[in-house]
Write a protein that holds these residues in place. Structure first.
Motif, PDB file in Angstrom:
ATOM      1  N   PHE A 117      13.264 -37.662  -0.627  1.00 46.52           N
ATOM      2  CA  PHE A 117      14.164 -38.443  -1.477  1.00 46.52           C
ATOM      3  C   PHE A 117      14.355 -37.769  -2.828  1.00 46.52           C
ATOM      4  CE2 PHE A 117      14.827 -41.692  -4.749  1.00 46.52           C
ATOM      5  CZ  PHE A 117      16.008 -42.262  -4.290  1.00 46.52           C
ATOM      6  N   ALA A 120      16.630 -34.804  -2.563  1.00 49.21           N
ATOM      7  CA  ALA A 120      18.016 -35.155  -2.248  1.00 49.21           C
ATOM      8  C   ALA A 120      18.698 -35.892  -3.399  1.00 49.21           C
ATOM      9  CB  ALA A 120      18.066 -36.018  -0.984  1.00 49.21           C
ATOM     10  N   HIS A 121      17.906 -36.527  -4.266  1.00 51.49           N
ATOM     11  CA  HIS A 121      18.486 -37.327  -5.354  1.00 51.49           C
ATOM     12  C   HIS A 121      17.791 -36.985  -6.674  1.00 51.49           C
ATOM     13  CE1 HIS A 121      20.553 -39.745  -2.315  1.00 51.49           C
ATOM     14  NE2 HIS A 121      19.409 -39.767  -1.651  1.00 51.49           N
ATOM     15  N   GLN A 292      20.985 -45.836  -2.807  1.00 50.24           N
ATOM     16  CA  GLN A 292      20.619 -44.507  -2.341  1.00 50.24           C
ATOM     17  C   GLN A 292      19.237 -44.498  -1.702  1.00 50.24           C
ATOM     18  OE1 GLN A 292      22.595 -41.701  -2.436  1.00 50.24           O
ATOM     19  NE2 GLN A 292      24.211 -43.083  -3.115  1.00 50.24           N
ATOM     20  N   TRP A 296      18.297 -43.668   2.266  1.00 48.39           N
ATOM     21  CA  TRP A 296      17.293 -42.656   2.622  1.00 48.39           C
ATOM     22  C   TRP A 296      16.183 -43.264   3.470  1.00 48.39           C
ATOM     23  CZ3 TRP A 296      12.104 -42.699   1.137  1.00 48.39           C
ATOM     24  CH2 TRP A 296      11.367 -41.553   1.494  1.00 48.39           C
ATOM     25  N   GLU A 299      17.267 -43.679   6.979  1.00 46.64           N
ATOM     26  CA  GLU A 299      17.321 -42.389   7.674  1.00 46.64           C
ATOM     27  C   GLU A 299      15.929 -41.958   8.108  1.00 46.64           C
ATOM     28  OE1 GLU A 299      19.162 -39.796   4.905  1.00 46.64           O
ATOM     29  OE2 GLU A 299      21.192 -40.561   5.233  1.00 46.64           O
TER      30      GLU A 299
END
Length: 311
Positions: A117, A120-121, A292, A296, A299
């Motif tokens: 995470f 990705a962010h 967000q 995640w 997923e």
């Protein structure tokens, strides 16, 4: 004519005075004078036509009207503070998410996966805290919490993350005593050397495991014997130390199994009727950072699968 809304300064003065119990301490916290704090609160009471604070034994306490008003106002002030901080620091590109989770889940499931995470962010700052007992979203800065629940929590949105299933584990030395034996049969016989480790968050888990593993309806008195711990991680370490047999979820024991510190006493997993769920109140629903993180988390959940939580 509509009532003109009070200033945020007046609301902050009221909240700080009630929380800290005095105008003096509120003045220090808000960098104002005691007189200014008092005037703001009195002006607010006059505007609303209700007494909000009263002095008791050298301390300020909220009246019933004040308690009801602060229950609505306090989360709004927290949201306003966080929104202001987020836009100032991140210019709308990310934000800060205040997340709470059970200690064992955080350490053994979430933390090992969290780099995905973060990578990705990068514009989202995720603050983590742990808790025992119900999460109070109205009196804290927590935006969302991963909670162990058995039924929907009124007033909260919930996203299922992981079913909580358990099986018995013991240290190799303790497990050797019942090598080759069916552990459900051993449990029904309740030998005196058998110590069961209980967890306060999963009451009745041993009886439920025995019922699912062996179809046994009776609850043996011996199933209530043995130490009880608040955290699953405590049960894990107690089992490793050879104190007794613990019911644990698979995601917590992989490292201990690989290191030869624990042995599974049965292949049968028991459903506890509870699951880890990401819960959040309505006022957090529109947070971009939470959206967000939720995406995640789903997923990761779908990639790992609910039945197999190993990395």
């Amino acid at each position: 004519m509509p009532l003109r809304l009070p200033s945020t300064i007046a609301l902050q003065c009221l909240e700080a005075s009630e929380r800290l119990g005095s105008f003096t301490r509120a003045a220090k916290a808000l960098n104002l004078t005691q007189g200014a704090i008092s005037r703001q609160v009195i002006g607010l009471e006059q505007r609303l036509g209700a007494q909000l604070l009263e002095r008791r034994r050298e301390s300020l306490v909220a009246t019933p009207a004040g308690q009801a008003y602060l229950a609505e106002v306090r989360p709004l002030l927290l949201r306003l503070e966080r929104a202001t901080t987020d836009i100032a620091l991140h210019q709308g590109r990310g934000g800060r998410l205040q997340l709470s989770a059970p200690s064992s889940f955080c350490n053994y499931w979430l933390a090992p996966r969290l780099s995905g995470f973060v990578n990705a962010h990068p514009h989202i700052t995720l603050d983590l805290s742990t808790y025992l007992g119900p999460v109070d979203f109205t009196a804290s800065r927590i935006d969302a919490a991963i909670m162990v629940v058995g039924a929907p929590v009124p007033g909260l949105h919930a996203i299922p993350v992981l079913d909580l299933t358990v099986r018995p584990y013991a240290s190799p030395g303790l497990a050797a005593r019942w090598s080759g034996d069916d552990f459900a049969t051993v449990l029904r016989q309740a030998p005196p050397e058998l110590t069961l480790i209980h967890n306060s968050s999963l009451p009745g888990a041993w009886a439920l495991w025995l019922r699912q593993a062996a179809g046994a309806d009776e609850v043996l008195p011996e199933l209530h014997a043995g130490p009880s711990y608040d955290l699953l991680s405590m049960s894990l370490h107690a089992a490793i130390a050879g104190i007794g047999v613990a019911l644990l979820p698979a995601f917590m024991v992989r490292a201990a199994l690989d290191a030869g510190q624990l042995v599974a006493l049965s292949a049968i997993e028991s459903a506890t009727g509870r699951s880890y769920q990401l819960c959040y109140p309505e006022h957090s629903a529109g947070l971009p950072a939470l959206a967000q993180f939720s995406e995640w988390l789903l997923e990761v959940r779908n990639g790992v699968g609910l039945a197999n939580t190993g990395l």
